[in-house]
Write a protein that holds these residues in place. Structure first.
Motif, PDB file in Angstrom:
ATOM      1  N   ALA A  53       0.830  -1.205   0.000  1.00  0.00           N
ATOM      2  CA  ALA A  53       0.000   0.000   0.000  1.00  0.00           C
ATOM      3  C   ALA A  53       0.868   1.261   0.000  1.00  0.00           C
ATOM      4  CB  ALA A  53      -0.944  -0.002   1.194  1.00  0.00           C
ATOM      5  N   LEU A  54       1.928   1.260   0.799  1.00  0.00           N
ATOM      6  CA  LEU A  54       2.823   2.422   0.804  1.00  0.00           C
ATOM      7  C   LEU A  54       3.504   2.603  -0.546  1.00  0.00           C
ATOM      8  CD1 LEU A  54       4.624   2.410   4.273  1.00  0.00           C
ATOM      9  CD2 LEU A  54       3.020   4.102   3.390  1.00  0.00           C
ATOM     10  N   VAL A  55       4.000   1.522  -1.124  1.00  0.00           N
ATOM     11  CA  VAL A  55       4.684   1.608  -2.419  1.00  0.00           C
ATOM     12  C   VAL A  55       3.732   2.158  -3.482  1.00  0.00           C
ATOM     13  CG1 VAL A  55       5.694   0.246  -4.300  1.00  0.00           C
ATOM     14  CG2 VAL A  55       6.400  -0.175  -1.938  1.00  0.00           C
ATOM     15  N   GLN A  56       2.541   1.593  -3.572  1.00  0.00           N
ATOM     16  CA  GLN A  56       1.592   2.035  -4.591  1.00  0.00           C
ATOM     17  C   GLN A  56       1.176   3.489  -4.377  1.00  0.00           C
ATOM     18  OE1 GLN A  56      -1.667  -0.766  -4.962  1.00  0.00           O
ATOM     19  NE2 GLN A  56      -0.247  -2.480  -4.873  1.00  0.00           N
ATOM     20  N   THR A  57       1.005   3.879  -3.130  1.00  0.00           N
ATOM     21  CA  THR A  57       0.581   5.243  -2.836  1.00  0.00           C
ATOM     22  C   THR A  57       1.673   6.251  -3.148  1.00  0.00           C
ATOM     23  OG1 THR A  57      -0.907   4.428  -1.118  1.00  0.00           O
ATOM     24  CG2 THR A  57      -0.367   6.766  -1.055  1.00  0.00           C
ATOM     25  N   VAL A  58       2.906   5.976  -2.742  1.00  0.00           N
ATOM     26  CA  VAL A  58       3.980   6.934  -3.023  1.00  0.00           C
ATOM     27  C   VAL A  58       4.213   7.053  -4.528  1.00  0.00           C
ATOM     28  CG1 VAL A  58       6.010   5.396  -2.811  1.00  0.00           C
ATOM     29  CG2 VAL A  58       6.211   7.812  -2.254  1.00  0.00           C
ATOM     30  N   ILE A  59       4.195   5.955  -5.239  1.00  0.00           N
ATOM     31  CA  ILE A  59       4.406   6.003  -6.684  1.00  0.00           C
ATOM     32  C   ILE A  59       3.275   6.777  -7.371  1.00  0.00           C
ATOM     33  CG2 ILE A  59       4.453   4.626  -8.792  1.00  0.00           C
ATOM     34  CD1 ILE A  59       5.877   2.443  -7.128  1.00  0.00           C
ATOM     35  N   GLY A  60       2.047   6.394  -7.086  1.00  0.00           N
ATOM     36  CA  GLY A  60       0.902   7.067  -7.707  1.00  0.00           C
ATOM     37  C   GLY A  60       0.803   8.527  -7.331  1.00  0.00           C
ATOM     38  N   GLY A  61       1.025   8.821  -6.054  1.00  0.00           N
ATOM     39  CA  GLY A  61       0.947  10.207  -5.600  1.00  0.00           C
ATOM     40  C   GLY A  61       2.002  11.088  -6.241  1.00  0.00           C
ATOM     41  N   LEU A  62       3.223  10.568  -6.340  1.00  0.00           N
ATOM     42  CA  LEU A  62       4.289  11.352  -6.964  1.00  0.00           C
ATOM     43  C   LEU A  62       4.026  11.569  -8.446  1.00  0.00           C
ATOM     44  CD1 LEU A  62       7.397   9.854  -5.153  1.00  0.00           C
ATOM     45  CD2 LEU A  62       6.464  12.168  -4.868  1.00  0.00           C
ATOM     46  N   GLU A  63       3.513  10.563  -9.112  1.00  0.00           N
ATOM     47  CA  GLU A  63       3.183  10.716 -10.538  1.00  0.00           C
ATOM     48  C   GLU A  63       2.070  11.743 -10.737  1.00  0.00           C
ATOM     49  OE1 GLU A  63       3.816   6.946 -13.328  1.00  0.00           O
ATOM     50  OE2 GLU A  63       2.448   6.540 -11.665  1.00  0.00           O
ATOM     51  N   GLU A  64       1.007  11.587  -9.978  1.00  0.00           N
ATOM     52  CA  GLU A  64      -0.175  12.444 -10.157  1.00  0.00           C
ATOM     53  C   GLU A  64       0.042  13.873  -9.685  1.00  0.00           C
ATOM     54  OE1 GLU A  64      -3.414  11.885 -11.393  1.00  0.00           O
ATOM     55  OE2 GLU A  64      -2.486  10.094 -12.249  1.00  0.00           O
ATOM     56  N   GLU A  65       0.647  14.032  -8.537  1.00  0.00           N
ATOM     57  CA  GLU A  65       0.723  15.354  -7.915  1.00  0.00           C
ATOM     58  C   GLU A  65       2.000  16.129  -8.218  1.00  0.00           C
ATOM     59  OE1 GLU A  65      -1.911  16.704  -6.502  1.00  0.00           O
ATOM     60  OE2 GLU A  65      -2.979  14.817  -6.864  1.00  0.00           O
ATOM     61  N   LEU A  66       3.106  15.416  -8.451  1.00  0.00           N
ATOM     62  CA  LEU A  66       4.380  16.109  -8.636  1.00  0.00           C
ATOM     63  C   LEU A  66       5.025  15.822  -9.993  1.00  0.00           C
ATOM     64  CD1 LEU A  66       5.948  15.778  -5.078  1.00  0.00           C
ATOM     65  CD2 LEU A  66       4.577  17.628  -6.023  1.00  0.00           C
ATOM     66  N   GLU A  67       4.255  15.236 -10.915  1.00  0.00           N
ATOM     67  CA  GLU A  67       4.715  14.987 -12.276  1.00  0.00           C
ATOM     68  C   GLU A  67       5.973  14.128 -12.324  1.00  0.00           C
ATOM     69  OE1 GLU A  67       5.109  18.803 -14.154  1.00  0.00           O
ATOM     70  OE2 GLU A  67       3.156  19.445 -13.426  1.00  0.00           O
ATOM     71  N   ALA A  68       6.051  13.152 -11.446  1.00  0.00           N
ATOM     72  CA  ALA A  68       7.227  12.282 -11.389  1.00  0.00           C
ATOM     73  C   ALA A  68       7.329  11.427 -12.638  1.00  0.00           C
ATOM     74  CB  ALA A  68       7.153  11.385 -10.158  1.00  0.00           C
ATOM     75  N   GLN A  69       8.562  11.211 -13.050  1.00  0.00           N
ATOM     76  CA  GLN A  69       8.888  10.290 -14.124  1.00  0.00           C
ATOM     77  C   GLN A  69       9.530   9.064 -13.477  1.00  0.00           C
ATOM     78  OE1 GLN A  69       8.160  10.906 -17.478  1.00  0.00           O
ATOM     79  NE2 GLN A  69       7.043  12.579 -16.497  1.00  0.00           N
ATOM     80  N   LEU A  70       9.084   7.879 -13.867  1.00  0.00           N
ATOM     81  CA  LEU A  70       9.568   6.641 -13.279  1.00  0.00           C
ATOM     82  C   LEU A  70      10.366   5.854 -14.304  1.00  0.00           C
ATOM     83  CD1 LEU A  70       6.246   5.478 -11.590  1.00  0.00           C
ATOM     84  CD2 LEU A  70       8.007   6.952 -10.628  1.00  0.00           C
ATOM     85  N   GLN A  71      11.500   5.316 -13.867  1.00  0.00           N
ATOM     86  CA  GLN A  71      12.282   4.412 -14.687  1.00  0.00           C
ATOM     87  C   GLN A  71      12.478   3.142 -13.884  1.00  0.00           C
ATOM     88  OE1 GLN A  71      15.770   6.933 -15.351  1.00  0.00           O
ATOM     89  NE2 GLN A  71      15.380   6.693 -17.537  1.00  0.00           N
ATOM     90  N   GLY A  72      12.214   2.007 -14.483  1.00  0.00           N
ATOM     91  CA  GLY A  72      12.375   0.735 -13.798  1.00  0.00           C
ATOM     92  C   GLY A  72      11.105  -0.074 -13.908  1.00  0.00           C
ATOM     93  N   GLU A  73      10.871  -0.891 -12.871  1.00  0.00           N
ATOM     94  CA  GLU A  73       9.703  -1.764 -12.932  1.00  0.00           C
ATOM     95  C   GLU A  73       9.111  -2.004 -11.552  1.00  0.00           C
ATOM     96  OE1 GLU A  73      11.468  -5.116 -14.876  1.00  0.00           O
ATOM     97  OE2 GLU A  73      12.016  -6.038 -12.985  1.00  0.00           O
ATOM     98  N   VAL A  74       7.823  -2.274 -11.570  1.00  0.00           N
ATOM     99  CA  VAL A  74       7.085  -2.667 -10.371  1.00  0.00           C
ATOM    100  C   VAL A  74       6.377  -3.957 -10.719  1.00  0.00           C
ATOM    101  CG1 VAL A  74       5.275  -2.056  -8.733  1.00  0.00           C
ATOM    102  CG2 VAL A  74       6.724  -0.265  -9.693  1.00  0.00           C
ATOM    103  N   GLY A  75       6.576  -4.990  -9.909  1.00  0.00           N
ATOM    104  CA  GLY A  75       5.945  -6.271 -10.158  1.00  0.00           C
ATOM    105  C   GLY A  75       5.397  -6.843  -8.866  1.00  0.00           C
ATOM    106  N   VAL A  76       4.900  -8.041  -8.940  1.00  0.00           N
ATOM    107  CA  VAL A  76       4.385  -8.719  -7.758  1.00  0.00           C
ATOM    108  C   VAL A  76       5.570  -9.037  -6.849  1.00  0.00           C
ATOM    109  CG1 VAL A  76       3.178 -10.755  -6.902  1.00  0.00           C
ATOM    110  CG2 VAL A  76       2.467  -9.687  -9.047  1.00  0.00           C
TER     111      VAL A  76
END
Length: 103
Positions: free
Chosen positions: A38-61
């Motif tokens: 939950a923390l991982v998904q929230t920080v990633i989504g929040g940074l993308e949505e609110e601070l225009e974060a660009q992500l490089q890499g991968e998120v998996g199970v």
């Protein structure tokens, strides 16, 4: 054990690496894994949505290996958000030290 690598934030980027399973309960029933996920998904989504974060890499199970960057204009907010989420990871690691390690 879940290992979370979430080092100090530079001006406008940070790496986030999460691997493992807590072993506290079976997959799908593990509250420690759920909390970390939950923390991982929230920080990633929040940074993308609110601070225009660009992500490089991968998120998996059961894993996350990302480099997260935000525009310079959002650097101060970015550092504050990262501190909040590091606090969350630290509290989970303190509560379940045999299941979560924060580096």
């Amino acid at each position: 054990m879940i290992v979370v690598d979430f080092p100090e934030t530079s001006e406008n980027q940070v790496s986030l690496r999460v691997v493992g399973h807590s072993g506290q309960a079976a997959k799908g029933f593990d509250i420690v894994c759920s909390a970390v996920s939950a923390l991982v998904q929230t920080v990633i989504g929040g940074l993308e949505e609110e601070l225009e974060a660009q992500l490089q890499g991968e998120v998996g199970v059961g894993s996350c290996n990302l480099l997260i960057r935000v525009p310079e204009a959002n650097a101060e907010k970015f550092r504050a958000v990262c501190k909040v989420f590091k606090y969350g990871f630290r509290k989970i690691a303190e509560s379940y030290p045999e299941h979560v390690q924060l580096n």
